[in-house]
Design an enzyme around this catalytic site. Structure first.
Site, short mmCIF file in Angstrom:
data_model
loop_
_atom_site.label_atom_id
_atom_site.label_comp_id
_atom_site.label_asym_id
_atom_site.label_seq_id
_atom_site.Cartn_x
_atom_site.Cartn_y
_atom_site.Cartn_z
N LYS A 9 0.82 -1.21 0.00
CA LYS A 9 0.00 0.00 0.00
C LYS A 9 0.86 1.27 0.00
O LYS A 9 2.07 1.22 0.22
CB LYS A 9 -0.94 -0.04 1.21
N TYR A 49 -12.40 -2.20 -3.45
CA TYR A 49 -12.92 -2.32 -2.09
C TYR A 49 -14.44 -2.14 -2.05
O TYR A 49 -15.00 -1.75 -1.01
CB TYR A 49 -12.23 -1.33 -1.16
N ASN A 112 -2.10 0.20 6.82
CA ASN A 112 -1.60 -1.09 7.33
C ASN A 112 -0.73 -1.84 6.32
O ASN A 112 -0.63 -3.06 6.36
CB ASN A 112 -2.75 -1.93 7.89
N GLU A 126 -9.26 -10.64 -8.16
CA GLU A 126 -8.29 -9.57 -7.97
C GLU A 126 -7.08 -9.74 -8.90
O GLU A 126 -6.58 -8.76 -9.46
CB GLU A 126 -7.86 -9.52 -6.50
#
Ligand code: GTP
Ligand code: MG
Length: 138
Positions: A9, A49, A112, A126
């Site tokens: 991320k 998401y 995170n 995905e």
């Protein structure tokens, strides 16, 4: 042999931690069989998401995911989906076990450091969303 989808991320790319995280991935016996650095668009983040779109943190989640480049990956190995979830640790880093990616590197629940698919169905969706077949070399 199983494949799972991973995202390093924006908080991880910003702090130059992609190599350190990849070291934990490889130490766990997972093989990085596809990898690229991309800037996710807002639409892509919302689609990715979408399961969380009614949650109070959805807006913040999308902003966080588009706040900088990410590294998308396909990881391969025995029981890869469960194994990578174990290596990630709990969603909230304060609850993650020592040695996990989130315990070692994450800043908060929102930042995170990495994502991992949670089931075979989501892993397949995905992976297909981010990689064409010839970009994955096992
Ligand atoms: P992912 O691998 O990223 O999907 O995380 P996860 O499967 O461990 O958690 P989940 O799918 O439930 O949530 C997706 C992401 O939303 C998490 O990784 C967090 O970054 C974020 N998130 C979840 N709960 C909260 C929350 O209460 N507050 C905030 N700010 N973010 C949250
Ligand atoms: Mg999840």
């Amino acid at each position: 042999i199983e494949r799972t989808f991973s995202i390093l991320k924006p908080d991880a790319t910003r702090r130059n931690l992609t190599g350190a995280i990849n070291a934990l991935i490889e130490k766990a016996g997972l093989r990085i069989v596809a990898q690229k650095r991309v800037q996710i668009t807002r639409a892509q983040a919302e689609t990715f998401y979408a399961v969380h779109k009614e949650r109070p943190f959805f807006g913040e989640l999308v902003e966080t995911m588009i706040g900088g480049p990410v590294v998308v990956q396909v990881l391969e190995g025995e029981d890869a989906i469960r194994k990578y979830r174990d290596v990630l640790g709990a969603t909230d880093p304060s609850k993650a076990a020592p040695g996990t990616i989130r315990k070692e590197f994450a800043l908060s629940v929102g930042e995170n450091s990495a994502h991992g698919s949670d089931a075979p169905e989501t892993a397949a969706i995905e992976i297909a969303q981010w990689f064409s077949g010839n970009e994955i070399v096992g």
